[in-house]
Design an enzyme around this catalytic site. Structure first.
Site, PDB file in Angstrom:
ATOM      1  CG  ASP A   1       9.082  -6.118  13.094  1.00 54.88           C
ATOM      2  OD1 ASP A   1      10.193  -6.501  12.373  1.00 54.88           O
ATOM      3  OD2 ASP A   1       8.054  -6.610  12.382  1.00 54.88           O
ATOM      4  CB  ALA A   2      13.413  -3.821  11.137  1.00 57.49           C
TER       5      ALA A   2
ATOM      6  NE  ARG B   1       8.732  -3.924   5.893  1.00 57.17           N
ATOM      7  CZ  ARG B   1       9.570  -4.732   6.959  1.00 57.17           C
ATOM      8  NH1 ARG B   1      10.547  -5.541   6.585  1.00 57.17           N
ATOM      9  NH2 ARG B   1       9.612  -4.444   8.150  1.00 57.17           N
ATOM     10  CE  LYS B   2       2.253  -3.767   7.667  1.00 54.70           C
ATOM     11  NZ  LYS B   2       3.496  -4.257   7.227  1.00 54.70           N
TER      12      LYS B   2
ATOM     13  CD  GLU C   1      17.233   7.911  -8.272  1.00 56.65           C
ATOM     14  OE1 GLU C   1      18.543   7.317  -8.662  1.00 56.65           O
ATOM     15  OE2 GLU C   1      16.397   8.057  -9.164  1.00 56.65           O
TER      16      GLU C   1
ATOM     17  CG  HIS D   1       3.075  -1.030  11.739  1.00 56.87           C
ATOM     18  ND1 HIS D   1       4.097  -1.343  10.635  1.00 56.87           N
ATOM     19  CD2 HIS D   1       2.703  -2.304  12.275  1.00 56.87           C
ATOM     20  CE1 HIS D   1       4.255  -2.469  10.578  1.00 56.87           C
ATOM     21  NE2 HIS D   1       3.351  -3.229  11.265  1.00 56.87           N
TER      22      HIS D   1
ATOM     23  CG  ASP E   1       5.548   3.005  -8.818  1.00 57.32           C
ATOM     24  OD1 ASP E   1       5.016   2.212  -9.859  1.00 57.32           O
ATOM     25  OD2 ASP E   1       6.807   2.253  -8.431  1.00 57.32           O
TER      26      ASP E   1
ATOM     27  CG  PHE F   1       1.686  -4.763  21.676  1.00 59.12           C
ATOM     28  CD1 PHE F   1       2.920  -4.609  21.343  1.00 59.12           C
ATOM     29  CD2 PHE F   1       0.571  -4.542  20.794  1.00 59.12           C
ATOM     30  CE1 PHE F   1       3.324  -3.990  19.934  1.00 59.12           C
ATOM     31  CE2 PHE F   1       1.004  -4.132  19.387  1.00 59.12           C
ATOM     32  CZ  PHE F   1       2.413  -3.888  19.151  1.00 59.12           C
TER      33      PHE F   1
ATOM     34  CE  LYS G   1      -0.310  -5.614  11.400  1.00 57.16           C
ATOM     35  NZ  LYS G   1       0.429  -7.068  11.099  1.00 57.16           N
TER      36      LYS G   1
ATOM     37  CD  GLU H   1      12.652   3.455  -1.016  1.00 57.36           C
ATOM     38  OE1 GLU H   1      11.812   3.003  -0.339  1.00 57.36           O
ATOM     39  OE2 GLU H   1      12.421   3.558  -2.513  1.00 57.36           O
TER      40      GLU H   1
ATOM     41  CG  ASP I   1       6.730  -1.998   7.633  1.00 60.92           C
ATOM     42  OD1 ASP I   1       7.985  -1.777   7.662  1.00 60.92           O
ATOM     43  OD2 ASP I   1       6.029  -2.932   7.812  1.00 60.92           O
ATOM     44  CE  LYS I   2       1.271   2.774   6.188  1.00 62.71           C
ATOM     45  NZ  LYS I   2       1.305   3.533   5.052  1.00 62.71           N
TER      46      LYS I   2
ATOM     47  CE  LYS J   1      11.053   9.236  -8.624  1.00 65.43           C
ATOM     48  NZ  LYS J   1      11.897  10.454  -8.510  1.00 65.43           N
TER      49      LYS J   1
ATOM     50  CE  LYS K   1       8.315   4.455  -5.210  1.00 65.66           C
ATOM     51  NZ  LYS K   1       7.466   3.352  -5.814  1.00 65.66           N
TER      52      LYS K   1
END
Length: 397
Positions: A249-250, A255-256, A58, A17, A282, A241, A177, A45, A19-20, A280, A276
Site C-alpha cells: 500500500d502506498a 496520514r497517521k 520546500e 507501516h 503544527d 499477510f 497494526k 513530504e 505511512d510511518k 512550524k 516539519k
C-alpha cells in the site's frame, strides 16, 4: 455530563507501516538539515510505494540550499544515503521494497519567499508562526505516561514486537497494526475487551502460527489481569499477510496524525508533525500544548487536561488559549488560561523552540509509537515530556 462507564478504542501502526515509513524518511531529512543548520527551514513530504521513494517540499538552510535554490555541494547524495539508511534500519529488504534497490526521486526546492518573509524575524518583528492553525495538547492520569490507556497499550504492543523482530525473529516482518478496546468504569480503564493485531509475517505461516508467536508478547506489555476469558482476540483476521509495507500500500507523510497524538481521546488540530522544522507551529506548538497539559496533570491540578492554542501565520503571539480540565480540576481553568503561557515565554514560536530545545536533529525518533508518552533523552529528544513545571503550577493552586 460526561459518561463515567464506556468502551473506547485506539489504534497504532508500526514503524514499517507505509505511512510511518514516509514519516520516518521525512523526519530523517529534517534531522539531516538541522544537523547542518539548526535554523534550517524544512517542509518535506514523502511518498512511498513499490520500490519507489519520492521527496517533495520546500527547504532553506546554510549548508543545505542557498536563497537562490542551489544545493550545497554533496548534500543531494547525503540525503539519498540518509533515506536509504532509514529504510534499512526499519528492516525492509523485500523484493517489492528494498532499501538498496528502490528508485529515489528528490523534488525538494527552495522555500517560498512569501512564506519566509512572514516567518523570519526582522527589525522589531519577532519570528512569526510558520502557519495559521489550532494545536491541542492532552494528558490523563490513567497511565504512568499520562497518556490514554487505549493508545499507550496499542503503542506498547507494536514496540515490543519490533524489538523482537530487530533482535532476530525472522518470522515477523516490519508492517503491523494494533488496536485495543478498553472498558472504562467510573472513568478508569479496567480491562481490555478486544485486542486486534495484524502483522506482516514470513511466508508459510498461518494466522494461528502468528497468534502463537505474538500473543505472549502482547500479554507481557499489558497490565497483569487486564485481559480475561471474555477478551476477544483477532490476530491477522484476514489470514495471510505476507505482502506489506510500501509494496502492499502506498505511504504518505502525515496520514497517521491520530496515532501520533492521543488515539482519538482528545481533539487534534489537523496538522501533521513529521517533515516539519520547529518554526512550524503544527509541530512545535502541539508539543508545547502537550508539555503544559502533562505538567498540569503531573502537578495534581487535574486528572485530565486539554489545552488549545491558536496562531496566525507570520504573527508571533498566540491568538487564543483554552484550557479544559474535564470537570476534574483542583483549580479554575481561567487561572491557568491567564498564567500558564508565561511559563514558556508566552508561547511564541521562538520561545517554544528555545524553551524545549527544538532546533536539534531529534525528530526521526518520534515517528513510530507516538510523539507523546515517551521518555526525554540525553540528546534533547522528547523534551516536551519533561515535568519540570510542576512546582510552578502547584504555586497557582
Amino acid at each position: 455530563m460526561s459518561r463515567s462507564s464506556f468502551f473506547f478504542t485506539s489504534e497504532s501502526v508500526s514503524e514499517g507501516h507505509p505511512d510511518k515509513v514516509a514519516d520516518r524518511i521525512s523526519d530523517t531529512v529534517v534531522d539531516l538539515f538541522l544537523s547542518r543548520d539548526p535554523y534550517a527551514r524544512v517542509a518535506c513530504e514523502t511518498l512511498t510505494t513499490t520500490n519507489l521513494v519520492v521527496l517533495a517540499g520546500e527547504i532553506r538552510g546554510e549548508g543545505v540550499m542557498n536563497t537562490s535554490g542551489a544545493w550545497a555541494p554533496g548534500i543531494e547524495a547525503e540525503i539519498e544515503a540518509a533515506v536509504r539508511a532509514a529504510v534499512k534500519d526499519i528492516g525492509y529488504e523485500q523484493s517489492g521494497f528494498h532499501w538498496e534497490k528502490f528508485e529515489f526521486i528528490n523534488r525538494l526546492h527552495g522555500q517560498s519567499a512569501d512564506i519566509a518573509v512572514g516567518v523570519d524575524a526582522a527589525g522589531n518583528k519577532d519570528e512569526g508562526a510558520g502557519d495559521q492553525g489550532i494545536m491541542f495538547g492532552y494528558a490523563s492520569n490513567e497511565t504512568p505516561e499520562l497518556m490514554p490507556a487505549t493508545l499507550q497499550y496499542s503503542h506498547n504492543i507494536l514496540k515490543k514486537l519490533a524489538e523482537v523482530r530487530h533482535a532476530g525473529d525472522k518470522r515477523l516482518e516490519p508492517d503491523a497494526k494494533s488496536q485495543v478496546t478498553i472498558l472504562y468504569e467510573d472513568g478508569k480503564p479496567v480491562r481490555a475487551t478486544s485486542i486486534v493485531l495484524s502483522t506482516q509475517h514470513a511466508p508459510g505461516l498461518s494466522s494461528a502460527d502468528v497468534a502463537d508467536i505474538v500473543k505472549p508478547y502482547i500479554l507481557e506489555v499489558l497490565p497483569e489481569g487486564f485481559t480475561d476469558e471474555n477478551t476477544v482476540w483477532h490476530i491477522n483476521p484476514t489470514g495471510i499477510f505476507e505482502i506489506g509495507g510500501p509494496d502492499g500500500d502506498a505511504g504518505v507523510t502525515g496520514r497517521k496524525i491520530i496515532v501520533d497524538t492521543y488515539g482519538g481521546a482528545a481533539p487534534h488540530g489537523g496538522g501533521a508533525f513529521s517533515g516539519k522544522d520547529p518554526t512550524k507551529v503544527d509541530r512545535s506548538a502541539a508539543y508545547a500544548c502537550r508539555y503544559l497539559a502533562k505538567n498540569v496533570v503531573a502537578a495534581g491540578l487535574a486528572d485530565r487536561c486539554t489545552i488549545q492554542i491558536s496562531y496566525a501565520i507570520g504573527v508571533a503571539k498566540p491568538q487564543s488559549i483554552h484550557v479544559d480540565l474535564h470537570g476534574t480540576g483542583k483549580i479554575p481553568e481561567a487561572v491557568l488560561e491567564d498564567k500558564i503561557l508565561d511559563f514558556i515565554g508566552g508561547a511564541t514560536p521562538r520561545a517554544i523552540r528555545e524553551h524545549l530545545g527544538l532546533n536539534k536533529p531529534i525528530y526521526a525518533r518520534t515517528t513510530a509509537y507516538g510523539h507523546f508518552g515517551r521518555e526525554p533523552d540525553a540528546e534533547g529528544g522528547f523534551s516536551w515530556e519533561k515535568t519540570d513545571l510542576v512546582d510552578q503550577l502547584k504555586a497557582l493552586a
